[in-house]
Write an enzyme that holds these catalytic residues in place. Sequence first.
Site, short mmCIF file in Angstrom:
data_model
loop_
_atom_site.label_atom_id
_atom_site.label_comp_id
_atom_site.label_asym_id
_atom_site.label_seq_id
_atom_site.Cartn_x
_atom_site.Cartn_y
_atom_site.Cartn_z
N LYS A 14 0.83 -1.21 0.00
CA LYS A 14 0.00 0.00 0.00
C LYS A 14 0.86 1.26 0.00
O LYS A 14 0.49 2.28 -0.57
CB LYS A 14 -0.94 0.01 1.21
CG LYS A 14 -2.10 -0.96 1.07
CD LYS A 14 -3.14 -0.43 0.09
CE LYS A 14 -4.33 -1.37 -0.01
NZ LYS A 14 -5.37 -0.85 -0.90
N LYS A 24 -2.31 -12.44 -9.16
CA LYS A 24 -3.54 -12.79 -8.45
C LYS A 24 -4.70 -11.96 -8.99
O LYS A 24 -4.52 -10.76 -9.25
CB LYS A 24 -3.31 -12.46 -6.96
CG LYS A 24 -4.39 -12.87 -6.02
CD LYS A 24 -4.17 -12.24 -4.64
CE LYS A 24 -4.55 -10.76 -4.65
NZ LYS A 24 -4.88 -10.19 -3.35
N LYS A 48 -9.16 -6.65 -8.06
CA LYS A 48 -9.79 -5.46 -8.63
C LYS A 48 -8.75 -4.36 -8.88
O LYS A 48 -8.79 -3.69 -9.90
CB LYS A 48 -10.86 -4.96 -7.67
CG LYS A 48 -11.79 -3.98 -8.31
CD LYS A 48 -13.07 -3.85 -7.54
CE LYS A 48 -13.95 -2.86 -8.27
NZ LYS A 48 -15.29 -2.81 -7.72
P1 AMP Z 1 -10.87 -8.80 -0.76
O1 AMP Z 1 -11.72 -8.47 -1.92
O2 AMP Z 1 -9.41 -8.53 -1.00
O3 AMP Z 1 -11.41 -8.28 0.54
O4 AMP Z 1 -10.91 -10.39 -0.62
C1 AMP Z 1 -12.04 -11.07 -0.15
C2 AMP Z 1 -11.70 -12.53 0.03
O5 AMP Z 1 -11.42 -13.12 -1.22
C3 AMP Z 1 -10.45 -12.75 0.90
O6 AMP Z 1 -10.66 -13.89 1.69
C4 AMP Z 1 -9.37 -12.99 -0.10
O7 AMP Z 1 -8.33 -13.81 0.42
C5 AMP Z 1 -10.13 -13.72 -1.19
N1 AMP Z 1 -9.50 -13.47 -2.50
C6 AMP Z 1 -9.36 -12.26 -3.10
N2 AMP Z 1 -8.76 -12.40 -4.29
C7 AMP Z 1 -8.48 -13.73 -4.44
C8 AMP Z 1 -7.85 -14.50 -5.45
N3 AMP Z 1 -7.40 -13.94 -6.58
N4 AMP Z 1 -7.76 -15.84 -5.27
C9 AMP Z 1 -8.22 -16.42 -4.14
N5 AMP Z 1 -8.83 -15.75 -3.14
C10 AMP Z 1 -8.96 -14.41 -3.27
#
Ligand code: AMP
Length: 339
Positions: A128, A208, A211
Site C-alpha cells: 500500500k 492474483k 480489482k
Molecule cells: P478482498 O476483496 O481482498 O477483501 O478479498 C475477499 C476474500 O477473497 C479474501 O478472503 C481474499 O483472500 C479472497 N480473495 C481475493 N482475491 C483472491 C484471489 N485472486 N484468489 C483467491 N482468493 C482471493
Amino acid sequence: MTTDRSPAPTAASTLPANPRIFSGIQPSGAPHIGNDLGAIRNYVALQDRYEAIYCIVDYHALTSTHDPDVLRTRTREMAAALLALGLDPERCTLFVQSHRPEVTELAWLFTTVTPVAWLQRTPTYKEKRQSQPEDVNHGLLTYPVLQAADIVLYKASLVPVGKDQAAHLELSREIVRAFNGRYGETFPEPRAVHTDAPVVLGTDGARKMSKSVGNTIEIFAEPDVIRRQVMGMVTDTQRILRSDPGRPEVCNVCRLHRFFGDDYEEVWEGERTARTGCVDTKKLLAARIIAHYAEPRERYLELMADPAGVDRILAEGAERIRPIARATMDEVHERMGLR
Ligand code: AMP
Ligand code: TRP
C-alpha cells in the site's frame, strides 16, 4: 448451477469441539470469481457446519476509500452479493463492521500488545505504501490489528480466506499470543481455512485476480462483459499456432475449467492434443461462468432492488451478535484492569 459449491474445509481434522467461523470482506463493489473460488464458496459451505459470522469490513475500507457515498453503496452491494451467492441469514450472521463498534475498542487494546515492527513488515502495508504513496495513513499500518480484533471479538477460531490473507492471519495469531501471554488465556488462536483454489490468477494469467490490478472476471457483470473478460485472458504463451499442442496445466483458462463444469479432463485433453484451440476453450469457459452465476445474478438484482430488505438483514445481524461482543469486552476489561 453446474458446479458443487461446497468444498470441504481443509483444517477439519484438528478443530476445537465447537469452532466458530469468522471472515471479513472489504466492500470493494461487486465480487470477482477469485473472491468466490478462494473464499465465498467456503463461507457458504461452512455456514451449514458451524456457527458462522461474516462481516463487511467498512472500517478497513476507509484506509483506501474516502468517498462516503461510494462506501455506502459498495457496502450494500457486497451484502447483496454475499446473500445472492448463498449466505443465508437464517443459518449465519451477516453484518457490517461499523455496526458493532466494540471492535474498535478491542483493536485499540490490541495495539498495546503489538510491536510496531510487526506491522511495518506486513506485506500488504508495504504494498500500500507503493500503491497509494500520497495516502500512507495510520489505518494502513494498524489494519491487521483491527483484523485480529474482528476475529477474536467473537472468539472465532476458523477463518475462511484466500491465500493472500496468510500473513494477516499469522499476525492475528501473534497478537492473540501476545495478549494471552500478558493477560492470561483469553482468546483462541485463529486459523485460516482455504478452498481448493486458494490463489486464483487474473485474466493476465500472471498475477492474483484483483480489482486493483484490473484483471478480474466479475461475477455479476452483464454476460457480454464476462465474455469480453474471458476472451481477453492470457493462455499458454508457448502455444502459438492453432495446431501446437497446449499445456493445460499452465493455462489459466484450463485451470478455471476445473471449477465450472465436471468434464475439465476432457477439456484439458482437447488442449493437449490440439483438438481444440484456445478460442474454443475460452468460449466454453465464458458460457459456463455465465450459466453458473445466472441464478445468483438474478437474486443479486432482486436484492439490489430492495435496499431496505438488505439493510434489515444487516441490522439484525449486528444485533444478534451484540451479546457475544459485550461478553468478550467485559472479560477483556476485567483482565486488563479497566473499569
Ligand atoms: P478482498 O476483496 O481482498 O477483501 O478479498 C475477499 C476474500 O477473497 C479474501 O478472503 C481474499 O483472500 C479472497 N480473495 C481475493 N482475491 C483472491 C484471489 N485472486 N484468489 C483467491 N482468493 C482471493
Ligand atoms: N483483510 C481482509 C481482506 O482484505 C478483510 C478482513 C478484515 C478479514 N477483517 C477480517 C478477513 C477478518 C478475515 C477475518 O480480504
